[in-house]
Design an enzyme around this catalytic site. Structure first.
Site, PDB file in Angstrom:
ATOM      1  N   ARG A  56       0.384  -1.380  -0.156  1.00 41.54           N
ATOM      2  CA  ARG A  56      -0.087  -0.320  -0.409  1.00 41.54           C
ATOM      3  C   ARG A  56       0.850   1.691   0.192  1.00 41.54           C
ATOM      4  NH1 ARG A  56      -1.066   2.846   4.664  1.00 41.54           N
ATOM      5  NH2 ARG A  56      -1.341   0.250   5.680  1.00 41.54           N
ATOM      6  N   TYR A 108     -16.944  16.888 -14.192  1.00 40.84           N
ATOM      7  CA  TYR A 108     -17.609  15.172 -14.347  1.00 40.84           C
ATOM      8  C   TYR A 108     -18.654  15.047 -12.954  1.00 40.84           C
ATOM      9  CZ  TYR A 108     -17.952  10.027 -13.408  1.00 40.84           C
ATOM     10  OH  TYR A 108     -18.027   9.140 -13.416  1.00 40.84           O
ATOM     11  N   ASP A 208      -7.963  19.312 -13.994  1.00 38.49           N
ATOM     12  CA  ASP A 208      -8.604  18.059 -14.385  1.00 38.49           C
ATOM     13  C   ASP A 208      -8.110  18.029 -15.607  1.00 38.49           C
ATOM     14  OD1 ASP A 208      -9.177  15.637 -15.690  1.00 38.49           O
ATOM     15  OD2 ASP A 208     -10.935  15.546 -14.233  1.00 38.49           O
ATOM     16  N   LYS A 233      -9.265   6.595 -19.312  1.00 36.97           N
ATOM     17  CA  LYS A 233      -9.458   6.931 -19.689  1.00 36.97           C
ATOM     18  C   LYS A 233      -8.028   6.871 -21.393  1.00 36.97           C
ATOM     19  CE  LYS A 233     -13.572   7.978 -18.495  1.00 36.97           C
ATOM     20  NZ  LYS A 233     -13.316   8.181 -16.417  1.00 36.97           N
TER      21      LYS A 233
END
Length: 417
Positions: A56, A108, A208, A233
């Site tokens: 992690r 978004y 973004d 994406k």
């Protein structure tokens, strides 16, 4: 904390895309970095290890992706997350209850939902404005503003934010320094030092960059402090993983993001990181084809009698075409169209044969969607109407197929029965 190698910042973009971030495999010299599919690492003794203790916190495959994307953005530090929304979640965790965020209204739908349904409940406040109107952005700033947040181009209205101007607004959004006498302890405040701290506490400018990608736009060069991506994406480009990324240049911001990444634990698995790295190697090639196809499709749609309006910054009819030409090196494959009739829009998206009706975007395959009922269904209808996001708006993610086939598919879907 992952840091980009200096040589990876001096090479040209396509070279960085292929090579940045990979430090070599000491075991075999493999050209492709291994997938370190492990949760923990053997330690030689107490306090003695090879820099890795628990996956992690650190994983070599994830670090390679973080260095790679950070180099593509011209940044210094990269942080990978399990999704784009997990990356946004980490950004919001830089703040405290009572802090204020100025955000573009056309972001978004999942970003808007997270801000309004989760973080507002926990004490953050948000003002949503037209991110393309710098006067509106500046007017929304308060003494408690800690982040100015933007998408550019926006999803799905393809509006642009003037990066340089908005970055300047964020830098001027300094903290308010209020002095009160202490009671009853009569402790003193170093006014000069504390005032200097307040003056340095400018708002962070977060961008973004998912739609444009670092191939066409690098917000850090225009004053952004943090760049956000949904690696799902264009960076990955093959619709086979989900992930997010943050890139920063400031060491102090990076240190806080690294702490949040490790403490919250919303990290991607090593195989997803490897898939994204596989994708970034061809980013330059793919984006050139997305851009070429996007321009052709937008120009064809603009002339079609059934289309009322095309939203694409590469068209001269776009009200911010000049700004797009100034701060972007290309316009990509994302565009939206207004059909003016909801029933026709629904029929259109169900009739395409190459364009697949699906959520998401940025893959090599072309996708079509209906934002009002899909990606932006959680945005209040009044806000959707205000920004022009109607029930008859359709969004296209133009892939890398033969453009004549794509145009033919759209033509048959638009035809009368």
């Amino acid at each position: 904390m992952t840091r980009v190698a200096e040589q990876d910042l001096t090479r040209r973009f396509a070279t960085r895309a292929v090579h940045a971030g990979y430090v070599g495999d000491p075991l075999s010299g493999a050209v492709m970095g291994p997938i370190y599919q492990t949760s923990t690492y053997i330690q030689e003794g107490l306090g003695r290890h090879k820099g890795y203790e628990y996956a992690r916190t650190r994983n070599p495959t994830r670090e390679a992706l973080e260095r790679n994307v950070a180099a593509l953005e011209g940044g210094v530090h990269g942080f990978a997350f399990g999704s784009g929304l997990a990356a946004l979640d980490a950004v919001m965790k830089l703040l405290s209850a009572g802090d204020h965020v100025v955000s573009g209204e056309n972001v978004y739908g999942g970003s808007h939902r997270q801000m309004t349904h989760i973080w507002s409940r926990l004490g953050l406040t948000f003002t949503f404005v037209d991110g393309g109107d710098t006067r509106a952005v500046a007017a929304a700033v308060t003494p408690n503003t800690k982040i100015v947040y933007a998408e550019t181009p926006t999803n799905p209205m393809m509006r642009l934010c003037d990066l340089a101007a908005t970055g300047e607004i964020a830098r001027k959004a300094t903290a308010l320094f209020v002095v009160e006498p202490t009671n009853p302890m009569m402790r003193l405040c170093d006014l000069a030092a504390t005032g200097e701290i307040a003056r340095k506490a400018t708002a962070l400018f977060v961008v973004d960059n998912t739609f444009a990608t670092p191939y066409f736009q690098q917000p850090l060069q225009f004053g952004a402090d943090i760049v956000l991506h949904s690696t799902t994406k264009y960076l990955n480009g093959h619709s086979d993983m989900v992930g997010g990324m943050l890139v920063a240049t400031r060491d102090d911001v990076a240190e806080r993001l690294g702490f949040i990444q490790n403490s919250s634990g919303a990290v991607p698995g090593p195989f997803d990181c490897w898939l994204a790295l596989r994708g970034t190697k061809t980013l330059a090639l793919r984006m050139r084809q997305h851009d070429a196809n996007g321009r052709r499709v937008a120009e064809w749609l603009e002339k079609h009698p059934r289309i009322q309006r095309v939203y694409y910054p590469g068209l001269r009819s776009h009200p911010q075409h000049e700004l797009a030409s100034r701060q972007m090196k290309g316009f990509g494959g994302m565009l939206s169209i207004e059909l003016g009739d909801t029933a026709f829009a629904r029929r259109f998206v169900e009739r395409t044969k190459i364009f697949a009706l699906a959520e998401s975007l940025g893959g090599v395959e072309s996708l079509i969607g209906h934002p009002a009922s899909m990606t932006h269904a959680s945005v209040p209808p009044e806000m959707r109407r205000r920004m022009g996001l109607t029930d008859s708006l359709v969004r296209l993610s133009v892939g890398i197929e033969d453009v004549e086939d794509l145009i033919g598919d759209l033509d048959q879907a638009l035809a009368d029965d």
